[in-house]
Design a protein around this motif. Structure first.
Motif, short mmCIF file in Angstrom:
data_model
loop_
_atom_site.label_atom_id
_atom_site.label_comp_id
_atom_site.label_asym_id
_atom_site.label_seq_id
_atom_site.Cartn_x
_atom_site.Cartn_y
_atom_site.Cartn_z
N HIS A 125 41.83 42.73 39.08
CA HIS A 125 40.93 43.85 39.34
C HIS A 125 41.00 44.88 38.20
CE1 HIS A 125 38.68 46.84 41.65
NE2 HIS A 125 39.53 47.70 41.15
N HIS A 132 39.97 52.01 40.10
CA HIS A 132 39.63 52.24 41.50
C HIS A 132 38.94 51.04 42.14
CE1 HIS A 132 40.29 56.42 40.16
NE2 HIS A 132 40.66 56.61 41.42
N VAL A 133 39.05 50.97 43.45
CA VAL A 133 38.40 49.93 44.24
C VAL A 133 37.37 50.61 45.14
CG1 VAL A 133 38.71 48.03 45.87
CG2 VAL A 133 40.52 48.56 44.20
N ASP A 134 36.12 50.46 44.81
CA ASP A 134 35.05 51.11 45.58
C ASP A 134 35.32 52.61 45.73
OD1 ASP A 134 33.74 48.67 45.86
OD2 ASP A 134 34.82 48.20 47.72
N GLN A 136 38.14 54.11 45.76
CA GLN A 136 39.41 54.43 46.41
C GLN A 136 40.58 54.01 45.51
OE1 GLN A 136 38.91 52.21 50.11
NE2 GLN A 136 38.55 54.15 51.19
N PRO A 138 43.83 52.08 44.34
CA PRO A 138 44.19 50.68 44.58
C PRO A 138 45.33 50.52 45.59
CG PRO A 138 44.86 51.39 42.39
CD PRO A 138 43.99 52.46 42.93
N LEU A 140 45.53 51.41 48.44
CA LEU A 140 45.01 51.09 49.77
C LEU A 140 44.54 49.65 49.89
CD1 LEU A 140 42.89 54.32 50.34
CD2 LEU A 140 45.17 53.82 51.26
N HIS A 141 44.42 48.93 48.77
CA HIS A 141 43.78 47.61 48.80
C HIS A 141 44.70 46.46 48.41
CE1 HIS A 141 39.60 49.04 49.41
NE2 HIS A 141 40.08 50.14 48.83
N PHE A 142 45.81 46.75 47.76
CA PHE A 142 46.67 45.67 47.29
C PHE A 142 48.07 45.77 47.90
CE2 PHE A 142 43.58 46.33 43.77
CZ PHE A 142 42.92 45.12 43.91
N ARG A 143 48.14 46.18 49.11
CA ARG A 143 49.44 46.27 49.79
C ARG A 143 49.92 44.88 50.21
NH1 ARG A 143 48.84 51.29 54.09
NH2 ARG A 143 48.56 52.97 52.56
#
Length: 329
Positions: A125, A132-134, A136, A138, A140-143
């Motif tokens: 990514h 950022h992811v959308d 947000q 990261p 929050l998205h790659f845990r």
């Protein structure tokens, strides 16, 4: 005496062969990256009493024409040697079981960390889309989950399986289950013995460590994926044909399991249009688990130790065709 070495071998190992009285010639896979074919091997080994090989195929024709007294295969299983022909000729075949167990076990732990903690997805990514992811962070998205919180099931508990269990249990505090009826874990050891159904149902990660045999081909297929946890991961560093790849692709696309990390495939090299390459919940590597520099040192030591045993009249520790022992007078 003469020795032909076509396997990778350390300088120390070559010196040990010379110390046993061999005039050593090197050729083939371990020195050029290109294996000798049948005719090339037969010509190169002519007049040699010892052949140390890894990739070259040692068939009945090579054995019949060469006058070899010992063949050493620098592999865990000497699948490149015709054992029946060697036994019929009275030629001991040495091998190096467990030579890459530590290397593969380290790689398994690496794949587990990469897949469970989103390391590969995070890197992809960042390289392709930025931070950022959308919109947000990261975070929050790659845990992922800590290894101490996971249950890892090992299908197969040979040298590699045991090495994986030691690393996970002793190093991370992971609970480890293992299914291997002929070689069950010792009570109170690094893994708990369970059957396959119980392992699939209880494991957050299923890691495969069985050989490619008629009994294991397609062992992990559609029925197995349904029995696994929906958030489970599959790791395969064993043999590609143990997994039904079409069923795996369906399971990954449909969310039946959460992800996979694969180092081996039914067809190698992996075709460029293989559907696994289009999935973002899979980590793929090109058959690298055993590719540690230390592996060469391990098989060199094991082979030299056994050759020294033979020279002293003792039975080798790693003899693939025990029917040749004791040798005919």
């Amino acid at each position: 005496m003469r020795a032909l070495v076509t396997a990778e071998f350390t300088p120390e190992g070559l010196a040990r062969l010379e110390g046993l009285g061999y005039a050593v010639t090197t050729a083939g896979w371990g020195w050029t990256g290109e294996p000798l074919d049948g005719d090339g091997l037969a010509a190169a080994v002519d007049g040699s009493q010892l052949l140390v090989c890894e990739v070259e195929a040692v068939d009945a024709a090579v054995l019949a024409s060469s006058g070899l007294r010992v063949v050493a295969s620098a592999r865990g299983t000497p699948s490149n040697v015709d054992l029946d022909a060697a036994t019929a000729s009275g030629v001991p075949v040495l091998h190096a079981p467990g030579r890459n167990a530590g290397s593969v076990a380290d790689f398994v732990v690496g794949l587990l960390l990469v897949q469970a903690r989103g390391i590969a997805r995070g890197q992809t990514h960042l390289r392709q889309r930025g931070w950022h992811v959308d919109g947000q962070v990261p975070y929050l998205h790659f845990r992922g989950r800590e290894l101490a919180d996971l249950v890892v099931g090992l299908v197969g508990y040979g040298a590699v399986g045991r090495a994986v269990a030691r690393r996970l249990r002793g190093g991370f505090g992971t609970r480890v289950l293992a299914c291997d009826p002929p070689r069950p874990p010792e009570p109170g050891g690094d893994a708990e013995a369970v059957d396959l159904d119980a392992l699939l149902a209880a494991s957050d990660v299923v890691s495969l460590h069985v050989p490619d045999t008629p009994a294991t081909r397609g062992l992990i297929g559609a029925e197995a994926f349904v029995r696994m946890r929906s958030g489970a991961l599959l790791i395969n560093t064993a043999r590609g044909r143990v997994v039904d790849e079409a069923a795996l692709v369906d399971a990954l696309r449909g969310g039946v399991i959460a992800g996979a990390a694969l180092d081996v495939f039914a067809t190698e090299p992996l075709p460029r249009d293989h559907p696994l390459l289009g999935l973002d919940n899979v980590t793929l590597t090109p058959h690298l688990a055993g590719a540690a520099d230390d592996v060469v040192a391990h098989h060199t030591r094991m082979i030299c130790d056994d050759l020294e045993r033979l020279a002293a009249g003792a039975r080798p520790a790693h003899l693939a065709n025990p029917a040749v022992w004791p040798p005919r007078s």
